[in-house]
Design an enzyme around this catalytic site. Sequence first.
Site, PDB file in Angstrom:
ATOM      1  N   ASP A   1      -2.988  -2.641   7.458  1.00  0.00           N
ATOM      2  CA  ASP A   1      -3.994  -3.561   8.157  1.00  0.00           C
ATOM      3  C   ASP A   1      -4.263  -5.121   7.681  1.00  0.00           C
ATOM      4  OD1 ASP A   1      -4.607  -0.734   8.767  1.00  0.00           O
ATOM      5  OD2 ASP A   1      -6.587  -1.105   8.638  1.00  0.00           O
TER       6      ASP A   1
ATOM      7  N   CYS B   1      -2.284   3.211   2.659  1.00  0.00           N
ATOM      8  CA  CYS B   1      -2.982   2.357   3.452  1.00  0.00           C
ATOM      9  C   CYS B   1      -4.164   3.016   4.428  1.00  0.00           C
ATOM     10  CB  CYS B   1      -2.164   1.523   4.178  1.00  0.00           C
ATOM     11  SG  CYS B   1      -2.884   0.046   5.093  1.00  0.00           S
ATOM     12  N   ASP B   2      -5.166   2.296   5.088  1.00  0.00           N
ATOM     13  CA  ASP B   2      -6.385   2.738   5.534  1.00  0.00           C
ATOM     14  C   ASP B   2      -6.077   3.901   6.447  1.00  0.00           C
ATOM     15  OD1 ASP B   2      -7.122   0.342   4.472  1.00  0.00           O
ATOM     16  OD2 ASP B   2      -7.967  -0.417   5.946  1.00  0.00           O
TER      17      ASP B   2
ATOM     18  N   SER C   1     -13.401  -4.310   8.476  1.00  0.00           N
ATOM     19  CA  SER C   1     -12.759  -3.992   7.320  1.00  0.00           C
ATOM     20  C   SER C   1     -13.781  -3.439   6.236  1.00  0.00           C
ATOM     21  CB  SER C   1     -12.182  -5.219   6.716  1.00  0.00           C
ATOM     22  OG  SER C   1     -11.795  -4.896   5.291  1.00  0.00           O
TER      23      SER C   1
ATOM     24  N   CYS D   1       0.869  -1.174   0.018  1.00  0.00           N
ATOM     25  CA  CYS D   1      -0.226   0.088   0.147  1.00  0.00           C
ATOM     26  C   CYS D   1       0.906   1.332   0.076  1.00  0.00           C
ATOM     27  CB  CYS D   1      -0.982  -0.124   1.309  1.00  0.00           C
ATOM     28  SG  CYS D   1      -1.811  -1.218   1.434  1.00  0.00           S
TER      29      CYS D   1
ATOM     30  N   CYS E   1      -5.705  -1.970  -1.516  1.00  0.00           N
ATOM     31  CA  CYS E   1      -6.622  -2.932  -1.911  1.00  0.00           C
ATOM     32  C   CYS E   1      -7.441  -2.345  -3.193  1.00  0.00           C
ATOM     33  CB  CYS E   1      -7.674  -3.419  -0.747  1.00  0.00           C
ATOM     34  SG  CYS E   1      -6.579  -4.078   0.606  1.00  0.00           S
TER      35      CYS E   1
END
Length: 558
Positions: free
Chosen positions: A82, A123-124, A472, A50, A195
């Site tokens: 994550d 990333c998240d 998620s 990511c 993702c």
Amino acid sequence: MPAKLNSPSRYHGIYNAPHRAFLRSVGLTDEEIGKPLVAIATAWSEAGPCNFHTLALARVAKEGTKEAGLSPLAFPTMVVNDNIGMGSEGMRYSLVSRDLIADMVEAQFNAHAFDGLVGIGGCDKTTPGILMAMARLNVPSIYIYGGSAEPGYFMGKRLTIEDVHEAIGAYLAKRITENELYEIEKRAHPTLGTCSGLFTANTMGSMSEALGMALPGSASPTATSSRRVMYVKETGKALGSLIENGIKSREILTFEAFENAITTLMAMGGSTNAVLHLLAIAYEAGVKLTLDDFNRISKRTPYIASMKPGGDYVMADLDEVGGVPVVLKKLLDAGLLHGDVLTVTGKTMKQNLEQYKYPNVPHSHIVRDVKNPIKPRGGIVILKGSLAPEGAVIKVAATNVVKFEGKAKVYNSEDDAFKGVQSGEVSEGEVVIIRYEGPKGAPGMPEMLRVTAAIMGAGLNNVALVTDGRFSGATRGPMVGHVAPEAMVGGPIAIVEDGDTIVIDVESERLDLKLSEEEIKNRLKRWSPPSPRYKSGLLAKYASLVSQASMGAVTRPA
């Protein structure tokens, strides 16, 4: 040069000669020291795809800022991946990292007297963490998302990381072979980037555009796209205009901007984690935002974007038809957005969307018209009731279940719940309760993807889940999270027993434990909190400072 900058007080004049000496050591010239000094805050890590490439993007952003007459200096922030932490103790550090990133950016920025900020994430938790810092600092700031991975393929099926998680459950249920699981694992995430579905990372990338903090169209190009590099460079250049015109982050991050972001979230069917993160960013911006605002906007906003996990398409598909601006323009034309809000371009949202270059390609298969929605109501609903007096969250974009009533199967940890699903303890029609996984209880409010994927992978299509933890963005099905108050602070979820009846009613926006008020009060009187899982270290410190999910799980002074 703008009238008021931070850097001259630190780097100009006789008494600042030692500071300038250090800038010379890293290659800055007299001319560069005299220009506005800007920070490139880069969430970079090799521990996962990511953010693997964001250091290279930082170099491109520096080129853009130099072209705008600025002097850039880059620094990294931490990243918790994550997916790698999922289902382990590592996931307890995920939400913690959001607030740590905000703190790190604040510390670096103020310690070195920068004049402006470019943030790069992936990333998240990196996007909300950096946006929280921008809101807190209230300085000229602009964000650029690192981009998603391209989708994978196996046996003619398009794959995302969600498919790997669900394949584990399918293998354990003997629905696929070990070799099929292995092939899915190898092919699901074939490139660098986040993702590929509209999970949390892509949701928050989209939110950066909807808030007006990122350039129009910048969220959707993949990490491997040449257009990603172009947007990064243009982002660096755009900071120069923000500094020149003295436009600060809180002039952009208004209440109306957050309403725009929530509207976009509902229309796209994005991750429930965005509820937490938008509340947290608003808190840092000094904007009063509540869960009631989410439901108010959800009721008036149709769900129009068919994005995984609730729909059929990934971020790369949305990019091909024009990206997030396609969604924004439909919402604006329907009168659902505030078109007059300021953005990082120095123009209004309406002006940006009028001037954006949309591809001349069909897009109704991905983004429908507001009058022909996938569902008439937004993709997320806030539930309240006797089980969640302060609120809980369900993603209706990823489920067709509008009412579910079942007997509780109670677990005091995610790990116990996962073992229960694996061993066949959970039956159709039941409601799995996972508690003591909230912000203070876990601590860190981990995601329950391992359990939800196991439920789906095992073919348990008539099982619901309720937790004070998170989900998620890849989660689908009748799953309710963010229950507040959490079990650790004595929320009603703490006193649920096996066999109790749980009612999830989306239309009535209710989440109830079917017990009398008197019985709930009596059980709460008998309840006492368990010992904290951590008594020292970062997680113990976090547990002492974090608020409830209904307030964005922000950390605040004790």
